[in-house]
Every structure is written in structure tokens, then in C-alpha cells.
Design a protein around this motif. Structure first.
Motif, PDB file in Angstrom:
ATOM      1  N   TYR A 396       0.853  -1.197   0.000  1.00 49.35           N
ATOM      2  CA  TYR A 396       0.000   0.000   0.000  1.00 49.35           C
ATOM      3  C   TYR A 396       0.884   1.241   0.000  1.00 49.35           C
ATOM      4  O   TYR A 396       1.914   1.280   0.672  1.00 49.35           O
ATOM      5  CB  TYR A 396      -0.893   0.045   1.248  1.00 49.35           C
ATOM      6  CG  TYR A 396      -1.865  -1.102   1.378  1.00 49.35           C
ATOM      7  CD1 TYR A 396      -3.167  -0.995   0.913  1.00 49.35           C
ATOM      8  CD2 TYR A 396      -1.485  -2.301   1.991  1.00 49.35           C
ATOM      9  CE1 TYR A 396      -4.075  -2.040   1.056  1.00 49.35           C
ATOM     10  CE2 TYR A 396      -2.372  -3.350   2.130  1.00 49.35           C
ATOM     11  CZ  TYR A 396      -3.668  -3.213   1.664  1.00 49.35           C
ATOM     12  OH  TYR A 396      -4.563  -4.258   1.805  1.00 49.35           O
ATOM     13  N   ARG A 397       0.454   2.248  -0.720  1.00 49.48           N
ATOM     14  CA  ARG A 397       1.138   3.533  -0.631  1.00 49.48           C
ATOM     15  C   ARG A 397       0.718   4.223   0.656  1.00 49.48           C
ATOM     16  O   ARG A 397      -0.469   4.335   0.967  1.00 49.48           O
ATOM     17  CB  ARG A 397       0.777   4.414  -1.830  1.00 49.48           C
ATOM     18  CG  ARG A 397       1.550   5.737  -1.867  1.00 49.48           C
ATOM     19  CD  ARG A 397       1.217   6.556  -3.084  1.00 49.48           C
ATOM     20  NE  ARG A 397       1.846   5.998  -4.290  1.00 49.48           N
ATOM     21  CZ  ARG A 397       1.201   5.292  -5.213  1.00 49.48           C
ATOM     22  NH1 ARG A 397      -0.104   5.038  -5.080  1.00 49.48           N
ATOM     23  NH2 ARG A 397       1.831   4.819  -6.275  1.00 49.48           N
ATOM     24  N   ASP A 402      -5.162   0.972   3.279  1.00 49.50           N
ATOM     25  CA  ASP A 402      -6.200   1.748   2.602  1.00 49.50           C
ATOM     26  C   ASP A 402      -6.404   1.123   1.232  1.00 49.50           C
ATOM     27  O   ASP A 402      -5.493   1.146   0.393  1.00 49.50           O
ATOM     28  CB  ASP A 402      -5.766   3.209   2.486  1.00 49.50           C
ATOM     29  CG  ASP A 402      -6.865   4.097   1.901  1.00 49.50           C
ATOM     30  OD1 ASP A 402      -7.817   3.564   1.298  1.00 49.50           O
ATOM     31  OD2 ASP A 402      -6.770   5.334   2.054  1.00 49.50           O
ATOM     32  N   ALA A 403      -7.581   0.552   1.016  1.00 55.17           N
ATOM     33  CA  ALA A 403      -7.841  -0.165  -0.233  1.00 55.17           C
ATOM     34  C   ALA A 403      -7.602   0.706  -1.456  1.00 55.17           C
ATOM     35  O   ALA A 403      -7.184   0.211  -2.513  1.00 55.17           O
ATOM     36  CB  ALA A 403      -9.280  -0.690  -0.228  1.00 55.17           C
ATOM     37  N   SER A 404      -7.858   1.999  -1.337  1.00 61.45           N
ATOM     38  CA  SER A 404      -7.671   2.889  -2.481  1.00 61.45           C
ATOM     39  C   SER A 404      -6.195   3.119  -2.806  1.00 61.45           C
ATOM     40  O   SER A 404      -5.867   3.603  -3.890  1.00 61.45           O
ATOM     41  CB  SER A 404      -8.346   4.236  -2.212  1.00 61.45           C
ATOM     42  OG  SER A 404      -7.732   4.902  -1.117  1.00 61.45           O
ATOM     43  N   GLU A 405      -5.289   2.783  -1.843  1.00 63.72           N
ATOM     44  CA  GLU A 405      -3.855   2.977  -2.050  1.00 63.72           C
ATOM     45  C   GLU A 405      -3.126   1.669  -2.324  1.00 63.72           C
ATOM     46  O   GLU A 405      -1.895   1.627  -2.306  1.00 63.72           O
ATOM     47  CB  GLU A 405      -3.238   3.649  -0.820  1.00 63.72           C
ATOM     48  CG  GLU A 405      -3.753   5.046  -0.545  1.00 63.72           C
ATOM     49  CD  GLU A 405      -3.338   6.034  -1.629  1.00 63.72           C
ATOM     50  OE1 GLU A 405      -2.374   5.749  -2.370  1.00 63.72           O
ATOM     51  OE2 GLU A 405      -3.994   7.085  -1.746  1.00 63.72           O
TER      52      GLU A 405
END
Length: 896
Positions: A396-397, A402-405
Motif C-alpha cells: 500500500y502507498r 487503505d484499499a484505495s492505495e
């Protein structure tokens, strides 16, 4: 606010009114929140928790760890409550106990253990008396809810631990356990040097006193990284003594820092980027880069074990210089599974205690208080879980899930998943890596990956660069050492500010270089034995271990496991303490092995000097110890670190400050400067980054070409062709010189005789042997007297280079220099200069090992923008493409 949130977490213990896991009730009580507002406070905290705690982490990150290591990450899978729990469970006194536990267990600083493995390791200490763990932690350990939080906090603490405070292990007269160090070298041939590291903090050089059968021997030490102390020169100590003798003694003269090390038949050494060497560990960790040193009679046993449990790619290094007879050494060892059946005691050090591991292996590690890697050469992720059907690695970024990252997800069947991150071109920043076993929704382990490069420097180069300059107003020895900028005229990188001195008119012509007759090299003094030979009935000799178990008294309650130590080597083995534990161990060993395809260890064929120089640009400036940590990842020897630094200095990329003993005290990367070396041809000297190079490509457009290469171990950037918009270079932070600075530097240099007068004089140091520089053959010859003027190499565990004039001999003193400087001074006094011109190639040539020091060499190197080239077969060093005019001026300075 963060303090209040942490206090609420500290109060999470059952009190008869509120359950131990109820965090928000305690927070509401602390803040005196009315009942009708409590749900709002709870929801608002959840909405802002990441920002609140993330700001603390970001602030500590910005300080590069100088004000603490970021540890505010969720523990136990609790996304919001886990943040204050990470700060509250472990107090400073508790941390001291945890660090002692880490040292006793031989856990590597920065290692990542799963909570399950950490609990198994901590449990015996939590119920033992005495225990390194604090009474606070041992009390909390009895509560299952608190135990989970302690384990999670211990995992975070181990990851953040640098090992710097392991000095506590040797307190109260208890002998500390030194760690064997191994330095693998490739120049001038592949060899290994062994040293010793003690977990004692020293303020400066000290003496290590080894007890022998008939007395004692003293060996000088130096301050090591992370608050450790190490032998100052490994070459002067017998390798066989370090490997197979009992080492016992004290550090210093205060009799308060004892140490003892018992030799072992099989010793794993883990690569430690802080030490810049392989460091002995009690047991290997899953996925770590490991060097294995073993007695020759264990070959079949060790190789069978490695074939079953290590990644392919491990090799026995044969014909290795410095390796004692009767011993084997294996490199590129990565243990990725644990034996499921009883193992021979010799192999216990090669059997990891952890069954689950998430390791960031390899890559180029950047020095600093924070653990970080170069984004040009990131590590690979090694995820291991015994008995797993599949393992998923997610990246993850940012520092939270965070699923969006989510930017990367890789799933592999079996117990092992290896993900090389270099293939995914990650940018500078923070990344959270999680490991999921058998498609579990909750990660079994996680790790924070920090990537940095010259694009995200620790310091502004323009601010750090001007810290060091070479100025004629500083001292007579000014061309040899930079100092803080306090003057109006100086040399800074490739820039010359103000008038340095004389002109080019008066110079002597340099003669043609001629080869000198080679003489046989002198042998180094016989290494000193520092230990006591083991008894003939010891396990080192017989191969039979004798484990001593603690006495069980009547009425003593049984414990799950019992530790026994080998009487002669100290190897610790755990035995089942109850029938239930024995049955459980037998049941666990009955599990059939899972067949998986293990990818081989990836090893870079050539060292990446561009990545190393990018790392220096990220750091900006620092001590020699910091520089060594970068150089050690290219070549693991102090000799290479010194040569690598001198090459960077001569090329003008860095300026270097030295003390009167010619020890490096500071260095700084210089500002980016384009230096002309021919018509429409420039070389970039000083700082650079990917962003700067991309900007340079865009600026020159089709009018010129930007070429990148590695020249004699230096990262080289050259611009060929017409630069259309030279004024725009300043927007990139690049200066453009209209003419070469080489003639100005050469003309401003003082005569070498003046520099010699400025060298520090000291009484003749104690030494075991001495060699005098023979100016005719350009070689060292053993001597029994220092009565004649000239250059000397004094040896006593390390080498000290000095010169003596007739006046010095009469006064009983020597003048301090370095290996290169004293040779040129001696040849100056004998009217036989070492350097000569090679007209056919237009280059200046000196004997190998007689580099021109600091600015004398820079005046020649800036003519071409190239590092001097080593011609090993001919034992020569060549400065290419030097105009005759500049060569003659430098020659005149070195012969006056």
C-alpha cells in the motif's frame, strides 16, 4: 491530545467496572464527556485518528529519527484503538527490558517477527525470575488481553530497535558476549577478515585486554556503529584465534566491562548494514542474508541442511584469502524454512525459532536513524509461513491499510512468497507491506518500507555544500583537508572563489614516466593470538555437546520448556518440560513437508556505483562512519571505503575534512557544476538526482546529449554538444563554468615542502614493526631503525604513516601523514619525484598506491572529469587527458 489518547490506552486493564478492552469508556472519563456527546467523540476520533497519529509519525520522519523513531502504527489489527495502544503499553523502563530480552535471544535489530513467534519467545522470560522484562510487563502478561498488546508492541519495538543500547547486558559484572564480525572483500582478491564487536559503548579509542594462559595481550579498539566497540584493525589479530579459541578479558582498565566468547562448530553471521559487516547471531532469522562459518567435519551435515531449508544460490567459497585451515564458509545463505524433525545440535544455529516471517531483504540500505532503502535499488519481500497453503503480499502507498492505495498484490501457493520490488519502480515515499496467510482477512505481519533517493535529500545541498571548503587561509596543509567556510578565497568542488596564489609562469617540465624495478613485498607481522585453546574433550574438538539442565527442586511447578546450555560452547537448546509439551512437539514434527518451488537468491553481478553515489547525495554530508556504511555495500572493507572516498574527493564530488592524524572527520557533497573538458563537452561534478538529470535532458533537448556511465568506480554524467539555453541551468541548481578550473587550482597549490612543514609532530609511537619507504623502487622495506630521514610505515594492529627529517630525528619526533602523502614527501627529499608524464596518451602516471593527495590530484582529474585509472598489472595509476601545461605546474609544486 496525543498524550491524553495514550493515557486512556494505558488504563485499559479490568477494574471491575469497565472491561479491559473498552478503550472509549476510559477516554470519555478522562475528558469528562457527557453521555449525549460520547458517540460523536468516538466517531470524530475515528475520522481523524490517521491524521492525528500520522502527523506525529510525519514529524519524526522529517527529523530523520533525530527526535525518535516513529512507532504510532496500529497493533493487533485494531485500526483506531491500536494507534494509542502502540504508545501506551511499553514505557521507557519497559523498553530497556525488551532490548535486553532481544539481545539475550540474539534477535537482530530491525527484524520483523510475527506476534505468534514473539509470544513464544517472550513467554519463558515473562514467568522467569530474575527476568530482563520489567515487573510492569510481567504483571500485565498474566492478562490475555494485555498480553496480546504487549506482544504487538514488542514486535514494533524490535523493528525500531537499532541495537545501540545493548551495553546493558554486561552490567553488574556479568560478562558480555562479543559478536564475531566478518568482512568479505573482493579487492585486490577475494578474501575475508574476521573481527570482534562488543556490546559496550566507548567514547573513544580504548584497549581490549585478552586473558591468555601465561598473561594477557592488549589490542586497540575503535568506536563502532550503534554504540558498540570493535577491534580497530582485524588484520593484526589471528583469525584462527577468533574462531576456535576461548576469548575472555575486559574492555579498558576499569575492570567493569568483562567479556567472554566460546567458539562454536557452526556460526551464522547476519548481514548488518549498520556495522557494514556480517555479525554473529545466536540463530538465523527467516529470509536474512547470512554467512555461515563451520568446522570442516560438519560439511555433509551443513550442506544437507542448506539444501533442504535454504534458497538455491548458496555456495561454499573456496580458496578464500584469510580463511583458516579446517574451516568452511558459505555465502548467499537465506534460510526460508525450519526443520520439522529433530536436528543435530550443530545445526541449531541454522534453525530459526520463528515459523512466520516478513522480511525486507537486500536492496541498498541508506544510513540514518530511520531504516530506509534507496528507491533505485529497493529490497525484495520474503514472506514465509510454515504450513501455509498460500501467501499473499500486498503493498500500500502510505503507512496504513487503505484499499484505495493498494498498488501491488502478489499471491503464491505454498509457504514462501518472494516479491522483488525493483521490478515495480516504486517512487520515494512510505509503503506498508502486509502478509496474509491462506487468504485471511487480517494480516499476519506487516512492515513499513521507506524509500529515499537524492530526489528527497536529508539536507539542501546548497546549504550543506558550503560547510566545507579548501582555503589557503586555513593552514599550511590546506590542500589536504577542507574546513568550515570562513574565508573569501577557497576551492569548493570544481569552483574556485578568489585568488588562490601564484600564476602559471614559473613551472618545471615533468619528465617522462619510467617504470621502477619492483621488489618483493614484505610480509605483514604474524597475527596476534588473543584466546585460550579449547580442551581436548570440548565439543569443538570431539563434536559431542554436553547440555547442562537446571536442577528441579521438590514441589517446583513444571514449566512447558527447559533450557540447557552446552558446557563447552554455550549453545542453548530447549527441551520439553512436561509430557504435554513433548507430545505437542512430536505432533508438530509429524507434519509432512510441503513441496514448493523456491526461487534462487538474486545476487548482483557488479556493484552499482551510481546507486552508491545517489545514496551519498541523499545524505548530503556526514562522518566517515556514515560514508563507510554506504561504501560497505559496494565492497566490505575499510581499505575500499578509504579509496572510494579519495576518488570522490579527487573528482570534486565531495569535499573532505581531516584532523591532524589524517582521520576523516566530515565530508559534504558539492553543488552541481558543469565543467568543460573539451569543445562542447562538459562533465557534471557534484550533486545530482533523477529529477536533476531529467531536467538536464529536457533543457538540452536535441542540441546535446546527456550520457551516464561508470568510470573507474565513479558515476559519470557527461553533456556532449551545444547547450541551447545556458541561463536556464540555474533553475536546476546547476552552475556552468566557462573554462576549466584545473589551471587555477594547480597554480594556487603550495609547494609540497611547505605542506610538510605544517604536518603535526608527535613523539615516536609504539609499534611492533617498521618499514621504510625505498624511494628508488617505490616500495616498503623492513627496517629495525628509524634513525634515517624518510617515510615510514609503523605497524601495530594497524598502520601509521609518518615522515622524519634530520631535525625530526634529532628531536625524537615524527610527522603524521597518510599512505599517499608520505611517499611523495620522501621522494621530494631524495630529489626523485614519483610522477611522470606519458606523452603518447597525454596522461600523468604515478606508482599504484601513490595517488596525488586531495587538491593535487583534483587539479589533474578536473582536466578530463575522470577518476584516475588503476593499471594493476603494471602497478601504475593514470590521470588521463592532462594538458602538459597543467601537468608541469603540479609537477613543480610537488618538487619544491
Amino acid at each position: 491530545m496525543l498524550v491524553v489518547l495514550s493515557v486512556a490506552a494505558e488504563q485499559m486493564q479490568a477494574d471491575g467496572q469497565v472491561a479491559a478492552h473498552n478503550y472509549y469508556a476510559r477516554l470519555h472519563d478522562l475528558l469528562d464527556i457527557p453521555a449525549d456527546r460520547r458517540s460523536r467523540v468516538q466517531s470524530d476520533y475515528r475520522r481523524h485518528a490517521a491524521a492525528l497519529w500520522g502527523s506525529l509519525n510525519a514529524w519524526l520522519e522529517a527529523w530523520e529519527g533525530e527526535r525518535g523513531i516513529p512507532t504510532a502504527y496500529s497493533v493487533g489489527g485494531h485500526e483506531y484503538i491500536g494507534l494509542p495502544l502502540s504508545q501506551a503499553v511499553v514505557r521507557q523502563h519497559d523498553r530497556d527490558g525488551l532490548h535486553e530480552f532481544f539481545s539475550l535471544e540474539g534477535l537482530a535489530p530491525g527484524a520483523r517477527l510475527s506476534p505468534a513467534d514473539m509470544e513464544i519467545g517472550m513467554d519463558p522470560y515473562a514467568i522467569a525470575t530474575p527476568s530482563p522484562l520489567s515487573s510492569h510487563l510481567r504483571t500485565l502478561w498474566k492478562a490475555p488481553g494485555a498480553r496480546e498488546r504487549i506482544v504487538e508492541a514488542a514486535c514494533l519495538e524490535l523493528e525500531a530497535w537499532s541495537g545501540a543500547d545493548s551495553t546493558e547486558i554486561g552490567r553488574e559484572g556479568k560478562a558480555a558476549s562479543p559478536r564475531l564480525l566478518a568482512f568479505l572483500r573482493t579487492f585486490p582478491r577475494k578474501s575475508v577478515a574476521f573481527g570482534l564487536m562488543l556490546p559496550y559503548r566507548s567514547e573513544g579509542p580504548d584497549i581490549l585486554r585478552f586473558g591468555l594462559v601465561d598473561g594477557e595481550v592488549s589490542v586497540p579498539t575503535s568506536v563502532g556503529p550503534g554504540g558498540s566497540t570493535r577491534l580497530s584493525a582485524a588484520e593484526g589479530v589471528s583469525a584462527i584465534s577468533l574462531l576456535e579459541e576461548r576469548l575472555r578479558g575486559e574492555l579498558g582498565d576499569d575492570a567493569g566491562r568483562p567479556f567472554e566468547r566460546l567458539p562454536r562448530r557452526v556460526t551464522p553471521l547476519r548481514w548488518d548494514d549498520m556495522q557494514g559487516a556480517f555479525v554473529e547471531v545466536e540463530r538465523v532469522s527467516l529470509g536474512d542474508d547470512t554467512l555461515v562459518v563451520a568446522k570442516e567435519d560438519t560439511r555433509d551435515r551443513v550442506e544437507t541442511h542448506l539444501a533442504s531449508h535454504a534458497r538455491p544460490g548458496w555456495v561454499e567459497v573456496q580458496n578464500l584469502g584469510g580463511m583458516p585451515e579446517g574451516w568452511l564458509i558459505y555465502e548467499h545463505v537465506q534460510i526460508v524454512s525450519a526443520a520439522i524433525e529433530g536436528v543435530h545440535p550443530d545445526l541449531l544455529p541454522l534453525t530459526p525459532r520463528a515459523r512466520t516471517s516478513l522480511t525486507l531483504r537486500g536492496g541498498f540500505v541508506l544510513p540514518g536513524l530511520l531504516r530506509k532503502w534507496s528507491s533505485l535499488e529497493p529490497p525484495e519481500v520474503i514472506a514465509v509461513a510454515a504450513g501455509a497453503g498460500s501467501i499473499t503480499v500486498r503493498v500500500y502507498r502510505g503507512a496504513r491499510i487503505d484499499a484505495s492505495e493498494l498498488i501491488l498484490e502478489v499471491t503464491q501457493p505454498g509457504e514462501l512468497n518472494v516479491v522483488p520490488l525493483v521490478d515495480h519502480h516504486l517512487e520515494d515515499g512510505e509503503y506498508l507491506i502486509t502478509m496474509l496467510v491462506d487468504y485471511s482477512a487480517r494480516p499476519s505481519s506487516s512492515a513499513l518500507l521507506r524509500l529515499r533517493s537524492a530526489a528527497t535529500p536529508q539536507f539542501s545541498v546548497d546549504e550543506a555544500d558550503i560547510r566545507l571548503v579548501y582555503s589557503p587561509d586555513a593552514a599550511k596543509t590546506w590542500p589536504l583537508s577542507a574546513a568550515a567556510a570562513r574565508w573569501d578565497r577557497y576551492v569548493n568542488g570544481a569552483r574556485v572563489v578568489g585568488a588562490l596564489g601564484s600564476d602559471l609562469a614559473h613551472s618545471s617540465q615533468m619528465g617522462e614516466f619510467t617504470l621502477r624495478e619492483r621488489t618483493k613485498a614484505n610480509a605483514f607481522p604474524r597475527p596476534t593470538a588473543v584466546g585460550i585453546s579449547m580442551e581436548v574433550d570440548s565439543c569443538l574438538v570431539t563434536g559431542k555437546h554436553h547440555f547442562q539442565l537446571p536442577t528441579v527442586l521438590p514441589g517446583q511447578p513444571p514449566i512447558r520448556s527447559v533450557e540447557g546450555g552446552c558446557r563447552t560452547c554455550g549453545l542453548v537448546r530447549r527441551f520439553a518440560g512436561t509430557p504435554w509439551a513433548a507430545r505437542r512437539r512430536t505432533a508438530g514434527n509429524s507434519r509432512p513437508p510441503v513441496e514448493i518451488a523456491i526461487p534462487p537468491v538474486s545476487v548482483s553481478a557488479e556493484p552499482d556505483f551510481q546507486v552508491a553515489f545517489d545514496a551519498l547525495n541523499h545524505i548530503g554530508h556526514g562522518s566517515f562512519a556514515t560514508f563507510e556504511r554506504v561504501a560497505a555495500q559496494v565492497e566490505g572493507s575499510g581499505l575500499f571505503a578509504d579509496a572510494f572516498l579519495r576518488r570522490q574527493e579527487v573528482a570534486g564530488h565531495i569535499d573532505v575534512a581531516r584532523n591532524d592524524w589524517f582521520e576523516v572527520t566530515d565530508w559534504a557533497v558539492n553543488s552541481a557544476t558543469l565543467v568543460p573538458v573539451a569543445a562542447d563537452r562538459w562533465v557534471l561534478i557534484g550533486a545530482r538526482s533523477r529529477a536533476l538529470l531529467e531536467g538536464l535532458h529536457a533543457l538540452v533537448g536535441d542540441g546535446a546529449e546527456v550520457r551516464q556511465s561508470v568510470d573507474a568506480e565513479l558515476a559519470r554524467v557527461e553533456v556532449v554538444g551545444e547547450i541551447p539555453n545556458r541561463a536556464a541551468l540555474s533553475t536546476l541548481g546547476v552552475s556552468l563554468l566557462s573554462e576549466s578550473p584545473a589551471p587555477l587550482i594547480a597554480s594556487g597549490l603550495p609547494a609540497l615542502s611547505v605542506v610538510a612543514l605544517g604536518l603535526k609532530r608527535v613523539a615516536v609511537p609504539a609499534h611492533r614493526s617498521a618499514e621504510r619507504w625505498d624511494t628508488a623502487s617505490a616500495s616498503w622495506h623492513l627496517t629495525s631503525s628509524l634513525a634515517a630521514p624518510g617515510a615510514y610505515r609503523l605497524r601495530d594492529f594497524r598502520s601509521l604513516y609518518v615522515v622524519r627529517s634530520e631535525d625530526d630525528v634529532d628531536a625524537g619526533v615524527v610527522r603524521l601523514g597518510n599512505a599517499q602523502l608520505v611517499k611523495h614527501i620522501a621522494n621530494l627529499w631524495s630529489d626523485d619525484p614519483l610522477l611522470g608524464y606519458h606523452s603518447r596518451s597525454g596522461s600523468v602516471v604515478v606508482p599504484l598506491g601513490a595517488d596525488l593527495p586531495a587538491l593535487y590530484g583534483r587539479a589533474l582529474a578536473l582536466c578530463s572529469g575522470m577518476s584516475p585509472r588503476e593499471l594493476v598489472e603494471h602497478r601504475m595509476l593514470q590521470y588521463p587527458s592532462v594538458p602538459r601545461q597543467v601537468a608541469d605546474v603540479v609537477f613543480s609544486k610537488l618538487t619544491q
